[in-house]
Write a protein that holds these residues in place. Structure first.
Motif, PDB file in Angstrom:
ATOM      1  N   LEU A   1       0.830  -1.190   0.000  1.00 23.82           N
ATOM      2  CA  LEU A   1       0.000   0.000   0.000  1.00 23.82           C
ATOM      3  C   LEU A   1       0.871   1.250   0.000  1.00 23.82           C
ATOM      4  O   LEU A   1       1.911   1.313   0.647  1.00 23.82           O
ATOM      5  CB  LEU A   1      -0.911  -0.002   1.236  1.00 23.82           C
ATOM      6  CG  LEU A   1      -1.930  -1.131   1.310  1.00 23.82           C
ATOM      7  CD1 LEU A   1      -2.714  -1.029   2.614  1.00 23.82           C
ATOM      8  CD2 LEU A   1      -2.874  -1.082   0.125  1.00 23.82           C
ATOM      9  N   ARG A   2       0.445   2.258  -0.733  1.00 26.43           N
ATOM     10  CA  ARG A   2       1.168   3.510  -0.781  1.00 26.43           C
ATOM     11  C   ARG A   2       0.942   4.305   0.511  1.00 26.43           C
ATOM     12  O   ARG A   2      -0.091   4.199   1.149  1.00 26.43           O
ATOM     13  CB  ARG A   2       0.742   4.342  -1.987  1.00 26.43           C
ATOM     14  CG  ARG A   2       1.069   3.709  -3.310  1.00 26.43           C
ATOM     15  CD  ARG A   2       0.753   4.644  -4.443  1.00 26.43           C
ATOM     16  NE  ARG A   2       1.531   5.881  -4.335  1.00 26.43           N
ATOM     17  CZ  ARG A   2       1.382   6.920  -5.150  1.00 26.43           C
ATOM     18  NH1 ARG A   2       0.474   6.870  -6.121  1.00 26.43           N
ATOM     19  NH2 ARG A   2       2.117   7.997  -5.009  1.00 26.43           N
ATOM     20  N   THR A   3       1.930   5.098   0.873  1.00 33.79           N
ATOM     21  CA  THR A   3       1.855   5.907   2.078  1.00 33.79           C
ATOM     22  C   THR A   3       1.287   7.273   1.741  1.00 33.79           C
ATOM     23  O   THR A   3       1.701   7.900   0.773  1.00 33.79           O
ATOM     24  CB  THR A   3       3.252   6.059   2.709  1.00 33.79           C
ATOM     25  OG1 THR A   3       3.789   4.768   2.973  1.00 33.79           O
ATOM     26  CG2 THR A   3       3.174   6.865   3.990  1.00 33.79           C
ATOM     27  N   PHE A   4       0.320   7.697   2.545  1.00 36.77           N
ATOM     28  CA  PHE A   4      -0.237   9.038   2.384  1.00 36.77           C
ATOM     29  C   PHE A   4       0.350   9.909   3.474  1.00 36.77           C
ATOM     30  O   PHE A   4       0.114   9.684   4.663  1.00 36.77           O
ATOM     31  CB  PHE A   4      -1.764   9.009   2.478  1.00 36.77           C
ATOM     32  CG  PHE A   4      -2.395  10.365   2.318  1.00 36.77           C
ATOM     33  CD1 PHE A   4      -2.567  10.916   1.060  1.00 36.77           C
ATOM     34  CD2 PHE A   4      -2.805  11.104   3.420  1.00 36.77           C
ATOM     35  CE1 PHE A   4      -3.140  12.170   0.897  1.00 36.77           C
ATOM     36  CE2 PHE A   4      -3.386  12.350   3.278  1.00 36.77           C
ATOM     37  CZ  PHE A   4      -3.550  12.886   2.002  1.00 36.77           C
ATOM     38  N   LEU A   5       1.146  10.911   3.084  1.00 35.46           N
ATOM     39  CA  LEU A   5       1.847  11.741   4.031  1.00 35.46           C
ATOM     40  C   LEU A   5       1.474  13.201   3.800  1.00 35.46           C
ATOM     41  O   LEU A   5       1.503  13.688   2.673  1.00 35.46           O
ATOM     42  CB  LEU A   5       3.364  11.575   3.885  1.00 35.46           C
ATOM     43  CG  LEU A   5       4.240  12.447   4.776  1.00 35.46           C
ATOM     44  CD1 LEU A   5       4.025  12.106   6.240  1.00 35.46           C
ATOM     45  CD2 LEU A   5       5.713  12.295   4.404  1.00 35.46           C
ATOM     46  N   THR A   6       1.131  13.873   4.882  1.00 31.74           N
ATOM     47  CA  THR A   6       0.833  15.302   4.829  1.00 31.74           C
ATOM     48  C   THR A   6       1.828  16.027   5.715  1.00 31.74           C
ATOM     49  O   THR A   6       1.860  15.832   6.932  1.00 31.74           O
ATOM     50  CB  THR A   6      -0.600  15.592   5.316  1.00 31.74           C
ATOM     51  OG1 THR A   6      -1.521  14.890   4.481  1.00 31.74           O
ATOM     52  CG2 THR A   6      -0.901  17.067   5.237  1.00 31.74           C
ATOM     53  N   ASP A   7       2.663  16.850   5.087  1.00 29.40           N
ATOM     54  CA  ASP A   7       3.623  17.644   5.835  1.00 29.40           C
ATOM     55  C   ASP A   7       3.850  18.949   5.083  1.00 29.40           C
ATOM     56  O   ASP A   7       3.081  19.303   4.177  1.00 29.40           O
ATOM     57  CB  ASP A   7       4.939  16.873   6.049  1.00 29.40           C
ATOM     58  CG  ASP A   7       5.629  16.522   4.727  1.00 29.40           C
ATOM     59  OD1 ASP A   7       5.098  16.885   3.656  1.00 29.40           O
ATOM     60  OD2 ASP A   7       6.694  15.890   4.776  1.00 29.40           O
ATOM     61  N   ALA A   8       4.883  19.679   5.439  1.00 36.29           N
ATOM     62  CA  ALA A   8       5.133  20.985   4.835  1.00 36.29           C
ATOM     63  C   ALA A   8       5.486  20.903   3.362  1.00 36.29           C
ATOM     64  O   ALA A   8       5.433  21.899   2.650  1.00 36.29           O
ATOM     65  CB  ALA A   8       6.254  21.700   5.588  1.00 36.29           C
ATOM     66  N   TRP A   9       5.824  19.687   2.882  1.00 32.20           N
ATOM     67  CA  TRP A   9       6.234  19.536   1.479  1.00 32.20           C
ATOM     68  C   TRP A   9       5.384  18.509   0.740  1.00 32.20           C
ATOM     69  O   TRP A   9       5.759  18.042  -0.324  1.00 32.20           O
ATOM     70  CB  TRP A   9       7.706  19.124   1.431  1.00 32.20           C
ATOM     71  CG  TRP A   9       8.575  20.111   2.127  1.00 32.20           C
ATOM     72  CD1 TRP A   9       9.037  21.306   1.649  1.00 32.20           C
ATOM     73  CD2 TRP A   9       9.046  20.036   3.469  1.00 32.20           C
ATOM     74  NE1 TRP A   9       9.761  21.964   2.590  1.00 32.20           N
ATOM     75  CE2 TRP A   9       9.793  21.216   3.721  1.00 32.20           C
ATOM     76  CE3 TRP A   9       8.930  19.087   4.484  1.00 32.20           C
ATOM     77  CZ2 TRP A   9      10.400  21.461   4.952  1.00 32.20           C
ATOM     78  CZ3 TRP A   9       9.535  19.344   5.699  1.00 32.20           C
ATOM     79  CH2 TRP A   9      10.263  20.511   5.925  1.00 32.20           C
ATOM     80  N   SER A  10       4.223  18.193   1.281  1.00 26.41           N
ATOM     81  CA  SER A  10       3.367  17.187   0.638  1.00 26.41           C
ATOM     82  C   SER A  10       2.764  17.688  -0.670  1.00 26.41           C
ATOM     83  O   SER A  10       2.284  16.893  -1.471  1.00 26.41           O
ATOM     84  CB  SER A  10       2.251  16.762   1.599  1.00 26.41           C
ATOM     85  OG  SER A  10       1.490  17.879   2.016  1.00 26.41           O
ATOM     86  N   TRP A  11       2.780  19.003  -0.916  1.00 20.79           N
ATOM     87  CA  TRP A  11       2.278  19.526  -2.177  1.00 20.79           C
ATOM     88  C   TRP A  11       3.157  19.113  -3.353  1.00 20.79           C
ATOM     89  O   TRP A  11       2.790  19.325  -4.513  1.00 20.79           O
ATOM     90  CB  TRP A  11       2.165  21.048  -2.108  1.00 20.79           C
ATOM     91  CG  TRP A  11       3.355  21.719  -1.520  1.00 20.79           C
ATOM     92  CD1 TRP A  11       3.605  21.946  -0.198  1.00 20.79           C
ATOM     93  CD2 TRP A  11       4.489  22.239  -2.215  1.00 20.79           C
ATOM     94  NE1 TRP A  11       4.817  22.573  -0.025  1.00 20.79           N
ATOM     95  CE2 TRP A  11       5.374  22.777  -1.249  1.00 20.79           C
ATOM     96  CE3 TRP A  11       4.827  22.322  -3.556  1.00 20.79           C
ATOM     97  CZ2 TRP A  11       6.583  23.369  -1.581  1.00 20.79           C
ATOM     98  CZ3 TRP A  11       6.027  22.921  -3.891  1.00 20.79           C
ATOM     99  CH2 TRP A  11       6.887  23.430  -2.915  1.00 20.79           C
ATOM    100  N   LEU A  12       4.313  18.524  -3.067  1.00 24.76           N
ATOM    101  CA  LEU A  12       5.198  18.032  -4.120  1.00 24.76           C
ATOM    102  C   LEU A  12       5.183  16.504  -4.238  1.00 24.76           C
ATOM    103  O   LEU A  12       5.991  15.940  -4.970  1.00 24.76           O
ATOM    104  CB  LEU A  12       6.637  18.486  -3.845  1.00 24.76           C
ATOM    105  CG  LEU A  12       7.024  19.880  -4.352  1.00 24.76           C
ATOM    106  CD1 LEU A  12       8.403  20.263  -3.847  1.00 24.76           C
ATOM    107  CD2 LEU A  12       6.971  19.944  -5.863  1.00 24.76           C
ATOM    108  N   ASN A  13       4.260  15.844  -3.532  1.00 19.93           N
ATOM    109  CA  ASN A  13       4.240  14.385  -3.555  1.00 19.93           C
ATOM    110  C   ASN A  13       3.946  13.822  -4.938  1.00 19.93           C
ATOM    111  O   ASN A  13       4.273  12.670  -5.221  1.00 19.93           O
ATOM    112  CB  ASN A  13       3.200  13.852  -2.565  1.00 19.93           C
ATOM    113  CG  ASN A  13       3.698  13.903  -1.125  1.00 19.93           C
ATOM    114  OD1 ASN A  13       4.864  14.172  -0.877  1.00 19.93           O
ATOM    115  ND2 ASN A  13       2.800  13.677  -0.189  1.00 19.93           N
ATOM    116  N   TYR A  14       3.307  14.599  -5.812  1.00 16.57           N
ATOM    117  CA  TYR A  14       2.988  14.081  -7.147  1.00 16.57           C
ATOM    118  C   TYR A  14       4.231  13.961  -8.023  1.00 16.57           C
ATOM    119  O   TYR A  14       4.198  13.345  -9.087  1.00 16.57           O
ATOM    120  CB  TYR A  14       1.951  14.984  -7.825  1.00 16.57           C
ATOM    121  CG  TYR A  14       2.481  16.295  -8.340  1.00 16.57           C
ATOM    122  CD1 TYR A  14       2.782  16.454  -9.691  1.00 16.57           C
ATOM    123  CD2 TYR A  14       2.678  17.377  -7.490  1.00 16.57           C
ATOM    124  CE1 TYR A  14       3.263  17.655 -10.173  1.00 16.57           C
ATOM    125  CE2 TYR A  14       3.147  18.576  -7.956  1.00 16.57           C
ATOM    126  CZ  TYR A  14       3.444  18.717  -9.303  1.00 16.57           C
ATOM    127  OH  TYR A  14       3.917  19.915  -9.776  1.00 16.57           O
TER     128      TYR A  14
END
Length: 551
Positions: A3-16
């Motif tokens: 399963l993929r990890t869903f991470l929300t932090d100060a740089w999650s806007w670049l997860n794509y």
């Protein structure tokens, strides 16, 4: 199940981004080497440094090159025309305004009749700070640091006392070199008690120098007394009546990368392998007591802290729009190629035969070319001009949307014809998002620059600089100039009428003119000059008004 990890932090806007998605498990993408591949980096710094490198690639028109390294081969043909850099430079210009001025509250009253010693001391300190800012090229260094803050989200200043120059020196560092040691339960706005400035020096095979890591460490700790369990106390010049048990220690050392074992992070480098640097006076920089009770490193974040120590880039919310804009520009460039040099189909044309190979030569179209067509021959041209027009319209649509989401209206980017603005009120309404963005960015910096000026005063006191008095630190702040053009004539008329009618004071009027962009460096001196000229221009008593000798 993978399963993929869903991470929300100060740089999650670049997860794509593939390069950032690979950092979710702590292993950076190979395209980000060597900056974020080093084994000595703290785990919590990997995503931050990866984000810095991605943002730097967008700023230098290298996002396509970086995407090609992560596996997107088509990205090598990507067109990048500097749109991210324009957004950053525009936001920076509005943030800083036309001027930056140091003010000490109370200094404007030093020239008043009966001014107290507090006002005189404030005026003298204000002049000292302004002289220091001019000598240290503060506006120039702010330009360099604040551009990194707007682009990357963070900026770093380092202050140090220079005995040779007799003043405090100011340097800027790349935020990728900044590694604060933050406690798990600490407030993100708290000042850390231990800060590293570290980077890797690459190998120089020609000079026979191996790769090494340099680490400059500032740490607050108890004053070493040498008396066992007794706690040493020190009276600092800015608080002579309040002894302090705390001082700041400086260490500056290098390690060979070969001497570092896997798992030894930046805060755990072996001291027995360290090569400590030495000052020109022979002092070894191994826990050197700086004789101050604060860390002279200042971190400036682009946004107000909200659960994070680090700030956020102004490109964060529009990164995908910038990708879409670059892809549309690429499609537009391809369509313009087929429009300028269209694809032509010929039927019934006789091609010239190559005498060597016996094969028909390829046909070339150029001005003056004549084709002989047989009966029923035909020439068809592929017209892509309509698709090109649609792509250009799409480019403008995406650019406008990116500007809106970045809170940089078209008028601030200089892409609006002044004749298209119906009225000044409509213009002011359109600048509302920009005003709120600038206010937010300046709010995030206000206390940081006040702290910088506080450190400047205390370092001069600690260095026993000539003319800097001993005693409590005076509050000082850095005031940014107006970020948008103003109607200077209207403000001047308002000041003349208001001061003439006694509605507000001359000092208030001078400050209004300063805010409007008039070249008034010191409000107090300007008031003195105006008052002196008014007194000299006033007519004296006439002969009729003078008393006679008989009377």
């Amino acid at each position: 199940m993978g399963l993929r990890t869903f991470l929300t932090d100060a740089w999650s806007w670049l997860n794509y981004k593939p390069a950032m998605a690979s950092t979710l498990d702590g292993r950076p993408h190979r395209a980000l080497a060597p900056e974020v591949q080093a084994s000595w980096l703290p785990d919590d710094a990997i995503r931050r440094l990866a984000a810095y490198k991605l943002l730097g690639a967008y700023d230098s028109n290298q996002a396509g090159e970086l995407a090609a390294l992560t596996g997107n081969e088509a990205a090598a043909e990507r067109r990048e025309f500097g749109d991210p850099s324009v957004l950053v430079d525009t936001a920076l210009a509005h943030l800083l305004g036309k001027t930056q001025q140091i003010l000490v509250p109370g200094a404007e009253h030093a020239g008043d009749e009966g001014a107290g010693p507090e006002a005189v001391a404030a005026a003298e300190m204000q002049q000292r700070l302004r002289d220091w800012a001019e000598a240290e090229l503060l506006p120039l260094r702010m330009q360099a640091a604040e551009r990194k803050a707007v682009l990357l989200g963070d900026a770093v200043y380092l202050l140090a006392w220079d005995p040779a120059k007799g003043r405090v020196t100011l340097r800027t560092y790349d935020p990728g070199f900044y590694f604060p040691v933050l406690d798990d339960d600490a407030d993100p706005g708290d000042y850390p008690r231990r800060v590293h400035l570290a980077w890797e020096v690459p190998e120089d095979a020609r000079r026979g120098i191996k790769a090494r890591v340099r680490r400059i460490t500032f740490e607050l700790g108890p004053i070493a007394s040498g008396l066992g369990h007794r706690e040493a106390m020190r009276r600092y010049p800015w608080a002579p009546e309040r002894p302090s048990p705390t001082t700041c220690y400086l260490s500056d050392a290098e390690w060979s990368v070969d001497d570092l074992r896997h798992g030894q992070t930046l805060d755990e480098l072996p001291l027995d392998k360290a090569d400590f640097r030495t000052r020109p006076d022979g002092q070894v920089l191994d826990r050197l007591d700086l004789m101050i009770d604060f860390i002279p490193v200042l971190h400036v974040s682009n946004t107000v802290a909200d659960g994070e120590h680090f700030g956020q880039s102004m490109l964060a919310k529009v990164m995908q729009a910038l990708d879409e804009l670059a892809e549309t520009d690429t499609d537009s460039a391809r369509a313009s190629a087929t429009t300028g040099a269209p694809i032509i189909g010929l039927a019934g044309a006789r091609a010239e035969v190559d005498r060597v190979t016996g094969r028909p030569k390829p046909l070339a179209v150029q001005p003056g070319t004549i084709f002989q067509l047989a009966d029923g021959g035909r020439m068809d041209v592929l017209d892509t001009s309509s698709q090109l027009a649609e792509l250009r319209a799409r480019v403008e649509e995406i650019r406008d949307r990116a500007a809106v989401n970045a809170r940089l209206p078209a008028v601030s980017l200089g892409t609006v014809d002044p004749s298209d603005v119906p009225s000044g009120y409509a213009l002011q309404i359109s600048l509302g998002p920009l005003d709120s963005m600038v206010d937010s960015m300046r709010l995030a910096r206000a206390h940081k620059y006040a702290l910088l000026l506080k450190m400047v005063q205390r370092l001069h006191q600690a260095g026993r600089a000539e003319g800097w008095p001993i005693g409590p630190t005076l509050p000082a702040r850095l005031v940014f100039g107006p970020h948008m053009p103003t109607d200077r004539q209207a403000i001047l008329d308002e000041v003349v009428k208001g001061v003439g009618a006694g509605v507000f004071s001359l000092e208030t009027g001078i400050r209004m003119l300063q805010d409007a962009g008039y070249p008034i460096e010191d409000a107090r001196e300007e008031v003195v000059r105006i008052t002196a000229r008014a007194a000299s221009a006033s007519p004296g008593p006439t002969e009729r008004d003078r008393p006679s000798s008989a009377s």
